[in-house]
Design an enzyme around this catalytic site. Structure first.
Site, PDB file in Angstrom:
ATOM      1  N   GLY A  42       0.787  -1.237   0.000  1.00 52.17           N
ATOM      2  CA  GLY A  42       0.000   0.000   0.000  1.00 52.17           C
ATOM      3  C   GLY A  42       0.813   1.279   0.000  1.00 52.17           C
ATOM      4  O   GLY A  42       0.412   2.278  -0.587  1.00 52.17           O
ATOM      5  N   ASP A 101      -4.562   2.612  11.050  1.00 49.43           N
ATOM      6  CA  ASP A 101      -5.937   2.377  11.487  1.00 49.43           C
ATOM      7  C   ASP A 101      -5.897   2.131  13.002  1.00 49.43           C
ATOM      8  O   ASP A 101      -5.806   3.068  13.784  1.00 49.43           O
ATOM      9  CB  ASP A 101      -6.450   1.181  10.676  1.00 49.43           C
ATOM     10  CG  ASP A 101      -7.901   0.858  10.921  1.00 49.43           C
ATOM     11  OD1 ASP A 101      -8.605   1.654  11.530  1.00 49.43           O
ATOM     12  OD2 ASP A 101      -8.352  -0.228  10.491  1.00 49.43           O
ATOM     13  N   SER A 102      -5.899   0.889  13.447  1.00 46.13           N
ATOM     14  CA  SER A 102      -5.769   0.626  14.894  1.00 46.13           C
ATOM     15  C   SER A 102      -4.376   1.011  15.401  1.00 46.13           C
ATOM     16  O   SER A 102      -4.188   1.284  16.578  1.00 46.13           O
ATOM     17  CB  SER A 102      -6.016  -0.855  15.180  1.00 46.13           C
ATOM     18  OG  SER A 102      -4.943  -1.633  14.679  1.00 46.13           O
ATOM     19  N   GLY A 103      -3.401   0.997  14.510  1.00 48.18           N
ATOM     20  CA  GLY A 103      -2.016   1.283  14.893  1.00 48.18           C
ATOM     21  C   GLY A 103      -1.258   0.039  15.316  1.00 48.18           C
ATOM     22  O   GLY A 103      -0.079   0.103  15.654  1.00 48.18           O
ATOM     23  N   LYS A 129      -6.645   7.116  10.201  1.00 44.89           N
ATOM     24  CA  LYS A 129      -8.006   6.926  10.732  1.00 44.89           C
ATOM     25  C   LYS A 129      -7.899   7.013  12.246  1.00 44.89           C
ATOM     26  O   LYS A 129      -8.006   6.015  12.951  1.00 44.89           O
ATOM     27  CB  LYS A 129      -8.499   5.522  10.364  1.00 44.89           C
ATOM     28  CG  LYS A 129      -9.241   5.414   9.089  1.00 44.89           C
ATOM     29  CD  LYS A 129      -9.999   4.085   9.074  1.00 44.89           C
ATOM     30  CE  LYS A 129      -9.970   3.461   7.714  1.00 44.89           C
ATOM     31  NZ  LYS A 129     -10.549   2.097   7.709  1.00 44.89           N
ATOM     32  N   ARG A 163      -5.750  -0.737  -6.035  1.00 43.62           N
ATOM     33  CA  ARG A 163      -4.523  -0.009  -5.656  1.00 43.62           C
ATOM     34  C   ARG A 163      -4.157   1.047  -6.693  1.00 43.62           C
ATOM     35  O   ARG A 163      -3.594   2.079  -6.370  1.00 43.62           O
ATOM     36  CB  ARG A 163      -3.339  -0.978  -5.543  1.00 43.62           C
ATOM     37  CG  ARG A 163      -3.445  -1.970  -4.411  1.00 43.62           C
ATOM     38  CD  ARG A 163      -2.103  -2.670  -4.231  1.00 43.62           C
ATOM     39  NE  ARG A 163      -2.195  -3.866  -3.395  1.00 43.62           N
ATOM     40  CZ  ARG A 163      -2.186  -3.871  -2.072  1.00 43.62           C
ATOM     41  NH1 ARG A 163      -2.099  -2.740  -1.409  1.00 43.62           N
ATOM     42  NH2 ARG A 163      -2.271  -4.994  -1.403  1.00 43.62           N
TER      43      ARG A 163
HETATM   44  P1  IMP Z   1      -3.743  -1.267  11.614  1.00 42.91           P
HETATM   45  O1  IMP Z   1      -2.768  -2.279  12.099  1.00 42.91           O
HETATM   46  O2  IMP Z   1      -5.126  -1.509  12.146  1.00 42.91           O
HETATM   47  O3  IMP Z   1      -3.300   0.167  11.843  1.00 42.91           O
HETATM   48  O4  IMP Z   1      -3.923  -1.501  10.079  1.00 42.91           O
HETATM   49  C1  IMP Z   1      -2.999  -1.113   9.210  1.00 42.91           C
HETATM   50  C2  IMP Z   1      -3.095  -1.795   7.875  1.00 42.91           C
HETATM   51  O5  IMP Z   1      -4.413  -2.279   7.587  1.00 42.91           O
HETATM   52  C3  IMP Z   1      -2.805  -0.784   6.807  1.00 42.91           C
HETATM   53  O6  IMP Z   1      -1.424  -0.684   6.557  1.00 42.91           O
HETATM   54  C4  IMP Z   1      -3.603  -1.309   5.636  1.00 42.91           C
HETATM   55  O7  IMP Z   1      -2.844  -2.277   4.942  1.00 42.91           O
HETATM   56  C5  IMP Z   1      -4.812  -1.956   6.272  1.00 42.91           C
HETATM   57  N1  IMP Z   1      -5.965  -1.020   6.322  1.00 42.91           N
HETATM   58  C6  IMP Z   1      -6.471  -0.371   7.390  1.00 42.91           C
HETATM   59  N2  IMP Z   1      -7.511   0.415   7.059  1.00 42.91           N
HETATM   60  C7  IMP Z   1      -7.651   0.285   5.715  1.00 42.91           C
HETATM   61  C8  IMP Z   1      -8.540   0.885   4.751  1.00 42.91           C
HETATM   62  O8  IMP Z   1      -9.433   1.714   5.036  1.00 42.91           O
HETATM   63  N3  IMP Z   1      -8.357   0.491   3.462  1.00 42.91           N
HETATM   64  C9  IMP Z   1      -7.402  -0.394   3.072  1.00 42.91           C
HETATM   65  N4  IMP Z   1      -6.542  -0.964   3.942  1.00 42.91           N
HETATM   66  C10 IMP Z   1      -6.669  -0.627   5.254  1.00 42.91           C
END
Ligand code: IMP
Ligand code: MG
Length: 176
Positions: A42, A101-103, A129, A163
């Site tokens: 991404g 997102d969640s981190g 987010k 993508r």
């Molecule tokens: P986290 O670990 O929850 O912060 O998620 C991070 C990863 O989840 C990102 O690097 C993305 O690959 C995927 N992700 C989270 N939210 C989205 C979204 O809205 N669209 C697409 N991929 C997402």
């Protein structure tokens, strides 16, 4: 169900914002060498565009992680699919992500990379987010803070699709 992508951030706004972020990074780092560690897949569109606006000597490397599988919600398990190829010890590293997102992914990667003793490790993400944050992570450079929608395009995927869209859109599901 039919998938529909509603445009949220157009290409011109994205490129303009990336140039602004790069200016900020140029001013923060001056002529110090900067090592970009880009999270595949991404982050690749963002990292390439960002790197074109950086004025210090830049090196770039890639790593691949997965946390989402093919779905839209985190599976909570982060897997390293492909590691960086270069040593980061003593380097000023800028970790380049598509979205936080969640981190949880970032928390995992930061811990792992910090063990390799970079001189500094700073995070740059195209999208944030923030409302969904669970892990305690610090992000210095944010392109756009977005609401809680599922984003695709400009590197971001849903089941590996979308993508290549030049803009960021919201993925929606409609009845056929
Ligand atoms: P986290 O670990 O929850 O912060 O998620 C991070 C990863 O989840 C990102 O690097 C993305 O690959 C995927 N992700 C989270 N939210 C989205 C979204 O809205 N669209 C697409 N991929 C997402
Ligand atoms: Mg990612």
């Amino acid at each position: 169900m039919k998938e529909v992508v509603v445009k949220r951030i157009d290409e011109v706004a994205i490129i303009k914002r990336i140039a602004e972020l790069a200016e900020q990074i140029n001013s923060d780092y001056g002529d110090k060498k900067l090592h970009l560690a880009c999270v595949l897949k991404g982050g690749v569109y963002f990292a390439c565009e960002l790197s074109k606006h950086l004025t210090m000597p830049v090196t770039i490397d890639f790593m691949s992680l997965s946390s989402y599988g093919d779905g839209m919600t985190s599976q909570g398990v982060i897997r390293m699919d492909q590691d960086l190829t270069m040593n980061i010890a003593g380097k000023d590293v800028l970790l380049v992500e598509d979205i936080i997102d969640s981190g949880r992914t970032l928390f995992y990667v930061e811990n792992m990379l910090n063990k390799r003793e970079p001189n500094s490790l700073t995070v740059c993400t195209l999208l944030d987010k923030k409302a969904r944050r669970e892990a305690d992570v610090e992000i210095k450079y944010v392109g756009f803070e977005i609401e809680d929608y599922f984003a695709v395009g400009y590197g971001l995927d849903y089941a590996q699709k979308y993508r290549n869209l030049p803009y960021v859109g919201e993925l929606q599901f409609k009845e056929d």
